[in-house]
Design a protein around this motif. Sequence first.
Motif, PDB file in Angstrom:
ATOM      1  N   LYS A   1       4.602   0.286  -0.951  1.00 15.39           N
ATOM      2  CA  LYS A   1       2.915   0.986  -1.024  1.00 15.39           C
ATOM      3  C   LYS A   1       3.696   2.227  -1.692  1.00 15.39           C
ATOM      4  CE  LYS A   1       0.154  -1.581   1.945  1.00 15.39           C
ATOM      5  NZ  LYS A   1      -0.710  -0.666   3.725  1.00 15.39           N
ATOM      6  N   GLU A   2       4.622   2.876  -1.080  1.00 14.61           N
ATOM      7  CA  GLU A   2       5.141   4.362  -2.117  1.00 14.61           C
ATOM      8  C   GLU A   2       5.146   3.862  -3.508  1.00 14.61           C
ATOM      9  OE1 GLU A   2       5.895   7.864   0.716  1.00 14.61           O
ATOM     10  OE2 GLU A   2       5.887   6.456   2.435  1.00 14.61           O
ATOM     11  N   GLY A   3       4.107   4.769  -4.473  1.00 14.04           N
ATOM     12  CA  GLY A   3       5.148   4.898  -5.846  1.00 14.04           C
ATOM     13  C   GLY A   3       6.373   6.145  -6.786  1.00 14.04           C
ATOM     14  N   HIS A   4       6.266   6.982  -5.441  1.00  9.00           N
ATOM     15  CA  HIS A   4       6.950   8.152  -6.515  1.00  9.00           C
ATOM     16  C   HIS A   4       8.368   7.878  -6.616  1.00  9.00           C
ATOM     17  CE1 HIS A   4       8.075   8.302  -1.979  1.00  9.00           C
ATOM     18  NE2 HIS A   4       9.292   8.821  -2.062  1.00  9.00           N
ATOM     19  N   CYS A   5       9.292   7.064  -5.825  1.00  5.91           N
ATOM     20  CA  CYS A   5      10.361   6.950  -6.554  1.00  5.91           C
ATOM     21  C   CYS A   5      10.626   6.331  -7.325  1.00  5.91           C
ATOM     22  CB  CYS A   5      11.161   6.475  -5.639  1.00  5.91           C
ATOM     23  SG  CYS A   5      11.621   7.775  -4.183  1.00  5.91           S
TER      24      CYS A   5
ATOM     25  N   ILE B   1      10.294  -6.096  -7.459  1.00  7.16           N
ATOM     26  CA  ILE B   1       9.537  -7.010  -6.484  1.00  7.16           C
ATOM     27  C   ILE B   1       9.365  -5.962  -5.330  1.00  7.16           C
ATOM     28  CG2 ILE B   1      10.304  -8.691  -4.862  1.00  7.16           C
ATOM     29  CD1 ILE B   1      12.981  -8.587  -6.729  1.00  7.16           C
ATOM     30  N   GLY B   2       8.069  -6.546  -4.979  1.00  5.27           N
ATOM     31  CA  GLY B   2       7.391  -5.768  -3.970  1.00  5.27           C
ATOM     32  C   GLY B   2       6.751  -6.554  -2.880  1.00  5.27           C
ATOM     33  N   ASN B   3       7.117  -6.340  -1.401  1.00  8.16           N
ATOM     34  CA  ASN B   3       5.777  -6.503  -0.004  1.00  8.16           C
ATOM     35  C   ASN B   3       4.621  -6.260  -0.677  1.00  8.16           C
ATOM     36  OD1 ASN B   3       6.792  -3.953   0.533  1.00  8.16           O
ATOM     37  ND2 ASN B   3       6.332  -4.853   2.489  1.00  8.16           N
ATOM     38  N   HIS B   4       4.102  -5.545  -1.720  1.00 11.76           N
ATOM     39  CA  HIS B   4       2.954  -5.585  -1.511  1.00 11.76           C
ATOM     40  C   HIS B   4       2.313  -5.157  -3.094  1.00 11.76           C
ATOM     41  CE1 HIS B   4       1.750  -4.631   2.741  1.00 11.76           C
ATOM     42  NE2 HIS B   4       3.332  -4.377   2.732  1.00 11.76           N
ATOM     43  N   THR B   5       0.855  -5.132  -3.616  1.00  9.48           N
ATOM     44  CA  THR B   5       0.630  -5.249  -5.222  1.00  9.48           C
ATOM     45  C   THR B   5       0.691  -4.198  -5.106  1.00  9.48           C
ATOM     46  OG1 THR B   5      -1.706  -6.186  -4.801  1.00  9.48           O
ATOM     47  CG2 THR B   5       0.643  -7.966  -5.112  1.00  9.48           C
ATOM     48  N   ASP B   6       0.315  -2.832  -5.034  1.00  8.82           N
ATOM     49  CA  ASP B   6      -0.077  -1.107  -5.044  1.00  8.82           C
ATOM     50  C   ASP B   6       0.725  -1.291  -6.442  1.00  8.82           C
ATOM     51  OD1 ASP B   6      -0.044  -1.811  -1.941  1.00  8.82           O
ATOM     52  OD2 ASP B   6      -1.421  -0.666  -2.043  1.00  8.82           O
TER      53      ASP B   6
ATOM     54  N   ALA C   1       1.725  -3.271  -9.034  1.00 10.14           N
ATOM     55  CA  ALA C   1       2.170  -4.168  -9.935  1.00 10.14           C
ATOM     56  C   ALA C   1       1.941  -3.398 -11.584  1.00 10.14           C
ATOM     57  CB  ALA C   1       1.576  -4.923  -9.388  1.00 10.14           C
ATOM     58  N   SER C   2       0.416  -3.078 -11.240  1.00  5.78           N
ATOM     59  CA  SER C   2      -0.309  -2.460 -12.355  1.00  5.78           C
ATOM     60  C   SER C   2       0.807  -1.481 -13.205  1.00  5.78           C
ATOM     61  CB  SER C   2      -1.498  -1.677 -12.581  1.00  5.78           C
ATOM     62  OG  SER C   2      -1.994  -2.312 -11.776  1.00  5.78           O
TER      63      SER C   2
ATOM     64  N   ILE D   1       7.532  -4.234 -17.824  1.00  5.60           N
ATOM     65  CA  ILE D   1       8.473  -4.909 -16.372  1.00  5.60           C
ATOM     66  C   ILE D   1       7.992  -6.125 -15.666  1.00  5.60           C
ATOM     67  CG2 ILE D   1      10.481  -4.100 -14.820  1.00  5.60           C
ATOM     68  CD1 ILE D   1      10.378  -0.941 -16.284  1.00  5.60           C
ATOM     69  N   PRO D   2       8.111  -7.323 -15.381  1.00  8.63           N
ATOM     70  CA  PRO D   2       8.191  -8.467 -14.207  1.00  8.63           C
ATOM     71  C   PRO D   2       7.923  -7.591 -13.261  1.00  8.63           C
ATOM     72  CG  PRO D   2       9.816  -9.107 -15.926  1.00  8.63           C
ATOM     73  CD  PRO D   2       9.178  -7.608 -16.273  1.00  8.63           C
TER      74      PRO D   2
END
Length: 291
Positions: free
Chosen positions: A101-105, A126-131, A133-134, A141-142
């Motif tokens: 979920k944390e996006g800073h990196c 690849i994420g285990n949450h969709t936060d 994705a956008s 990037i997929p």
Amino acid sequence: MPSNERRYVIKLGCPDRTGIVAKIAGFLTEAGGWIVEADYHSDPDTNWFFTRQEVRADSLPYGVVELRKRFALVARELSGQSDWSIVDTGAKRRVVILVSKEGHCLYDLLGRVHSSELDIDIRAVIGNHTDLASITRAHGIPFHHVPFPVADPEGKVAAFAQLRQLVDANSPDAIVLARFMQVLPTELCADWAGRALNIHHSFLPSFVGARPYHQAHKRGVKLIGATCHYVTAELDAGPIVEQDVIRVDHDDSVADMVRKGRDIEKVVLARGLRWHLESRILVHGNKTVVF
């Protein structure tokens, strides 16, 4: 390095002895190789020798495949225990990023790629949450969502199998755990050894578990930082690639410390990834030599 100058990067580690430098230099000289960067380190504690050399690709009469074939003979003569690799800077390096979920990196890496500061090919996030994705798809990037069920061991095994399939399909040179809040199973740690990079705060082992910044704030710590390391089966204990710290004081709130911690995590991860992709890191045991 000038962006238009293609180079071959040679890394080698082997038991120390006399004549290693002469042997490599003689091999390259005989082939007409133009060495533009060379680093060496001899470790007296392990009696191990390390070197990294960059050679102008246009100075050799053959390509990287033939170079690897010929250098293998040199490495074998130096020692049957030698660990070596050759990277062609003309081939863009492939990266897969794992997130939660944390996006800073992730934001930081995407920005560096977008500004051409990092010339890499991010094959997928690849994420285990969709936060995230956008923002990933906004950069073209997929994004793949692999949910990890709570309290369902069989479901988690299946999720890691799907994760492995998605990652391995891209044959990445680096797998970046950019605040990916799942512990990789032992078999993935082994299969991705030397390619999987993780980032975490520097409070370990002093402040473990939940809310480490709150724990550190209560203790009045004066320095916080981050560690980038290779992933191993022993949690957060792999060979360290890079570390850095930033000062905090009594005026800093927990939120201030979290913000500063995230800042340092971004910088340390970006450095570690760059050095890995530039083939500047040699691993021996649980230690690294970074040229």
